[in-house]
Write a protein that holds these residues in place. Structure first.
Motif, mmCIF file in Angstrom:
data_model
loop_
_atom_site.group_PDB
_atom_site.id
_atom_site.type_symbol
_atom_site.label_atom_id
_atom_site.label_comp_id
_atom_site.label_asym_id
_atom_site.label_seq_id
_atom_site.Cartn_x
_atom_site.Cartn_y
_atom_site.Cartn_z
ATOM 1 N N VAL A 33 35.607 27.422 33.947
ATOM 2 C CA VAL A 33 36.298 27.379 35.238
ATOM 3 C C VAL A 33 37.810 27.468 35.012
ATOM 4 O O VAL A 33 38.518 28.211 35.706
ATOM 5 N N LEU A 34 38.306 26.729 34.038
ATOM 6 C CA LEU A 34 39.732 26.751 33.720
ATOM 7 C C LEU A 34 40.164 28.136 33.249
ATOM 8 O O LEU A 34 41.228 28.622 33.635
ATOM 9 N N GLN A 35 39.343 28.785 32.431
ATOM 10 C CA GLN A 35 39.663 30.132 31.959
ATOM 11 C C GLN A 35 39.781 31.107 33.134
ATOM 12 O O GLN A 35 40.692 31.941 33.157
ATOM 13 N N THR A 36 38.885 31.001 34.099
ATOM 14 C CA THR A 36 38.932 31.868 35.274
ATOM 15 C C THR A 36 40.220 31.627 36.056
ATOM 16 O O THR A 36 40.916 32.573 36.441
ATOM 17 N N ARG A 37 40.538 30.368 36.254
ATOM 18 C CA ARG A 37 41.765 30.017 36.981
ATOM 19 C C ARG A 37 43.001 30.518 36.231
ATOM 20 O O ARG A 37 43.931 31.064 36.837
ATOM 21 N N LEU A 38 43.020 30.350 34.923
ATOM 22 C CA LEU A 38 44.155 30.819 34.124
ATOM 23 C C LEU A 38 44.278 32.343 34.159
ATOM 24 O O LEU A 38 45.389 32.875 34.231
ATOM 25 N N ALA A 39 43.155 33.042 34.126
ATOM 26 C CA ALA A 39 43.191 34.507 34.203
ATOM 27 C C ALA A 39 43.750 34.962 35.549
ATOM 28 O O ALA A 39 44.538 35.920 35.612
ATOM 29 N N GLN A 40 43.382 34.263 36.622
ATOM 30 C CA GLN A 40 43.919 34.590 37.945
ATOM 31 C C GLN A 40 45.420 34.317 37.995
ATOM 32 O O GLN A 40 46.191 35.123 38.520
ATOM 33 N N ASN A 41 45.843 33.190 37.451
ATOM 34 C CA ASN A 41 47.274 32.859 37.412
ATOM 35 C C ASN A 41 48.044 33.896 36.606
ATOM 36 O O ASN A 41 49.131 34.333 37.007
ATOM 37 N N LYS A 42 47.496 34.293 35.478
ATOM 38 C CA LYS A 42 48.139 35.294 34.629
ATOM 39 C C LYS A 42 48.286 36.614 35.379
ATOM 40 O O LYS A 42 49.359 37.228 35.351
ATOM 41 N N ALA A 43 47.229 37.054 36.042
ATOM 42 C CA ALA A 43 47.280 38.309 36.797
ATOM 43 C C ALA A 43 48.321 38.233 37.908
ATOM 44 O O ALA A 43 49.071 39.196 38.140
ATOM 45 N N HIS A 44 48.400 37.092 38.575
ATOM 46 C CA HIS A 44 49.385 36.919 39.652
ATOM 47 C C HIS A 44 50.813 37.003 39.096
ATOM 48 O O HIS A 44 51.680 37.669 39.672
ATOM 49 N N ILE A 45 51.048 36.334 37.995
ATOM 50 C CA ILE A 45 52.387 36.344 37.387
ATOM 51 C C ILE A 45 52.742 37.739 36.879
ATOM 52 O O ILE A 45 53.872 38.207 37.061
ATOM 53 N N GLN A 46 51.778 38.425 36.273
ATOM 54 C CA GLN A 46 52.045 39.791 35.804
ATOM 55 C C GLN A 46 52.366 40.715 36.971
ATOM 56 O O GLN A 46 53.243 41.579 36.863
ATOM 57 N N HIS A 47 51.676 40.527 38.092
ATOM 58 C CA HIS A 47 51.972 41.322 39.287
ATOM 59 C C HIS A 47 53.386 41.030 39.780
ATOM 60 O O HIS A 47 54.138 41.941 40.145
ATOM 61 N N LEU A 48 53.758 39.764 39.780
ATOM 62 C CA LEU A 48 55.104 39.372 40.202
ATOM 63 C C LEU A 48 56.164 39.994 39.292
ATOM 64 O O LEU A 48 57.181 40.509 39.773
ATOM 65 N N ILE A 49 55.920 39.976 37.988
ATOM 66 C CA ILE A 49 56.854 40.590 37.044
ATOM 67 C C ILE A 49 57.002 42.080 37.345
ATOM 68 O O ILE A 49 58.110 42.622 37.380
ATOM 69 N N GLN A 50 55.862 42.739 37.577
ATOM 70 C CA GLN A 50 55.888 44.176 37.882
ATOM 71 C C GLN A 50 56.683 44.447 39.154
ATOM 72 O O GLN A 50 57.480 45.391 39.210
ATOM 73 N N LEU A 51 56.497 43.623 40.159
ATOM 74 C CA LEU A 51 57.241 43.789 41.416
ATOM 75 C C LEU A 51 58.752 43.644 41.178
ATOM 76 O O LEU A 51 59.541 44.438 41.674
#
Length: 137
Positions: free
Chosen positions: A92-110
């Motif tokens: 469950v934690l891995q899934t949450r961390l993967a979602q957080n990582k994807a969100h942050i990477q999207h923010l960086i790209q923006l």
């Protein structure tokens, strides 16, 4: 063995060993006539289990449930159940961390996709608008 030797053999501070003993994770050591704690040989193994379990993400309360009163009397089914629950928690934690990582990477790209002629304040407004947020003027 005295606490100094136990500390040396486990790589733990004597204060950590006393803490685990006070929390009930390590059996209370018998006392020698001079008042020094006398730990049994299996204390080395118990402290290694505690250390490994903490590194695997177990809380001290979970570790206390894991450790039997006597190392030779571990309840196989109960132990397997506790370990499987921890694996599920980690997933469950891995899934949450993967979602957080994807969100942050999207923010960086923006943020990095700022047009060259745009100043930082306008870029911040652009990024916030893209995220559905608005900056107050």
């Amino acid at each position: 063995m005295k606490i100094g030797e136990l500390a040396k053999r486990t790589g733990m501070a004597a204060s950590a060993i006393r803490f685990y003993e006070a929390r009930g994770l390590l059996k209370v050591a018998s006392r020698q006539a001079n008042g020094y704690r006398d730990y049994p040989e299996d204390a080395v193994a118990i402290l290694a289990i505690i250390s490994d379990a903490q590194q695997a993400g177990f809380t001290l309360d979970e570790i206390k449930q894991l450790l039997p009163a006597d190392v030779s009397s571990w309840q196989h089914d109960e132990l397997i159940g506790i370990l499987r629950r921890k694996v599920a928690d980690i997933e469950v934690l891995q899934t949450r961390l993967a979602q957080n990582k994807a969100h942050i990477q999207h923010l960086i790209q923006l943020i990095e996709s700022k047009p060259e002629d745009m100043d930082c304040q306008l870029n911040a407004s652009r990024v916030m608008a893209t995220l559905g947020l608005h900056l107050e003027p």
